[in-house]
Design an enzyme around this catalytic site. Structure first.
Site, PDB file in Angstrom:
ATOM      1  N   HIS A  66      -3.030   6.924   3.082  1.00 60.51           N
ATOM      2  CA  HIS A  66      -3.516   5.640   2.559  1.00 60.51           C
ATOM      3  C   HIS A  66      -4.916   5.380   3.124  1.00 60.51           C
ATOM      4  O   HIS A  66      -5.174   5.611   4.301  1.00 60.51           O
ATOM      5  CB  HIS A  66      -2.557   4.523   2.953  1.00 60.51           C
ATOM      6  CG  HIS A  66      -3.072   3.160   2.637  1.00 60.51           C
ATOM      7  ND1 HIS A  66      -3.664   2.869   1.418  1.00 60.51           N
ATOM      8  CD2 HIS A  66      -3.119   2.019   3.364  1.00 60.51           C
ATOM      9  CE1 HIS A  66      -4.035   1.603   1.424  1.00 60.51           C
ATOM     10  NE2 HIS A  66      -3.726   1.064   2.595  1.00 60.51           N
TER      11      HIS A  66
ATOM     12  N   CYS B 236       0.813  -1.224   0.000  1.00 60.66           N
ATOM     13  CA  CYS B 236       0.000   0.000   0.000  1.00 60.66           C
ATOM     14  C   CYS B 236       0.846   1.274   0.000  1.00 60.66           C
ATOM     15  O   CYS B 236       0.311   2.365  -0.186  1.00 60.66           O
ATOM     16  CB  CYS B 236      -0.959  -0.003   1.182  1.00 60.66           C
ATOM     17  SG  CYS B 236      -1.945  -1.499   1.266  1.00 60.66           S
TER      18      CYS B 236
ATOM     19  N   ASN C  76     -10.341  -0.309   0.613  1.00 61.76           N
ATOM     20  CA  ASN C  76      -8.882  -0.226   0.580  1.00 61.76           C
ATOM     21  C   ASN C  76      -8.391  -0.756  -0.767  1.00 61.76           C
ATOM     22  O   ASN C  76      -8.493  -1.949  -1.041  1.00 61.76           O
ATOM     23  CB  ASN C  76      -8.312  -1.056   1.735  1.00 61.76           C
ATOM     24  CG  ASN C  76      -6.790  -1.030   1.790  1.00 61.76           C
ATOM     25  OD1 ASN C  76      -6.131  -0.607   0.841  1.00 61.76           O
ATOM     26  ND2 ASN C  76      -6.238  -1.487   2.892  1.00 61.76           N
TER      27      ASN C  76
END
Ligand code: UT7
Length: 310
Positions: A233, A109, A263
């Protein structure tokens, strides 16, 4: 001295929307639990990593008024390549008519911010323009019967074009790191599904976000109060809340899209950045903090001075 500035941006999301109510129907979970514990209401699912990357990349090129032939390098941040060999970036290169180099980059990520810093390095070494894309199809490595992960992960892509400019450019400070001793907290074996120790990832995520952001701010010589927009993020609204609180950056100056995207790993930061641009939240001269964390455990942050007209 040659620096870089972002001159184009674009995103792509699959058409299919999976709501929390859809998940309620197949998992022992509830819309209330998912919303309260994560902030996610729905997510997009479908497509291929290359297909989403090409769509986002084409929009970024169009916004910059450029063609594929103007690009020297394409960097594709992804944890979900379509094939093991070759790189998914080679699909993107071919589809967009890019003549320069192409490679995939996997820092989970944190991948987009890793790519951003690496792109500045390429430009400092003489590349004129880099197309940087974060693209993921995490739905393919998610076990849709596992409520620990199925409520979180989804698909999407975001892209930026970076261009060389005389002077120091937009990048004021950066920090890239990794703690490989924590690599088993979040992983997917080849051919397997995502496995995660959610609570421990959560704890480390807050710490990594805060510590890395502080290092980038310090290197940039600025304070949290100077940040016009933080783009973290998009994993869990509680992680974003906790990290921003510790950093002293109010949520009004933070970009969030996870309620609608879930996500999307390396796509999450460009998705949130472009959403903020489209909402008119970013202006020339603004100081922007980008910060990510993820499997590895990896972390990455950067402070840039926004130079484009939005
Ligand atoms: O890009 C990086 C990727 N990963 C992350 O950032 C993930 C970081 N971690 C998280 O976001 C959170 O830890 C989760 C959202 C995964 C879980 O939230 P939590 O507040 O840490 O919940 P928990 O694991 O402590 O579980 C609390 C309770 C448990 O029940 P008991 O033991 O209290 O009875 C779980 O069994 O919630 C239960 N639970 C659920 N209930 C309904 C766990 N998952 C679910 C679910 N629906 N989906």
């Amino acid at each position: 001295m040659v620096g870089a500035v972002i001159v184009g941006w674009g995103t792509a999301l699959p058409d299919r929307i999976v709501t929390n109510a859809d998940l309620e129907a197949v998992l022992d979970t509830s819309d209330e639990w998912i919303t309260e514990r994560t902030g996610i209401k729905e997510r997009r699912v479908g497509g291929t990593t290359a297909g989403l990357a090409v769509a986002a990349g084409a929009r970024a090129l169009e916004r910059a008024g450029l063609h594929g032939s103007d690009i020297d390098q394409v960097l594709l941040a992804t944890t979900t390549p379509d094939r093991m060999i070759p790189s998914t970036a080679s699909d993107v290169q071919h589809a967009l008519g890019i003549e320069g180099g192409a490679l995939d980059l996997n820092a989970a990520c944190s991948g987009f911010v890793y790519g951003l810093v690496h792109a500045h390095g390429l430009i400092a070494l003489g590349a004129r323009r880099v197309l940087l894309i974060g693209s993921e199809t995490l739905s393919r490595v998610t076990d849709w019967h596992d409520r620990n992960t199925a409520i979180l992960f989804a698909d999407g892509a975001g892209a930026v074009v970076l261009e060389a400019t005389a002077g120091t450019g937009q990048l004021l400070g950066w920090d890239l790191g990794s703690d490989g001793s924590a690599r088993d907290l979040l992983y997917a074996d080849i051919g397997g599904y995502l496995q995660m120790d959610g609570r421990e990832v959560f704890r480390r995520a807050v710490r990594a976000t805060v510590d890395s952001a502080r290092r980038s701010l310090e290197r940039a010589g600025i304070r949290p109060s100077d940040v016009a927009l933080a783009v973290p993020h998009q994993a869990n609204i509680r992680i974003i809340d906790a990290a921003c609180q510790r950093l002293g950056i109010p949520m009004e100056r933070t970009a969030t899209v996870l309620h609608a995207t879930g996500n999307t790993s390396s796509a999450s930061i460009p998705l949130a950045l472009v959403d903020a641009i489209e909402r008119g939240r970013l202006h020339r001269g603004d100081l922007v903090l980008l910060v990510g964390f993820g499997a590895g455990m990896s972390w990455a942050s950067a402070v840039i001075r926004w130079e484009a007209d939005t």
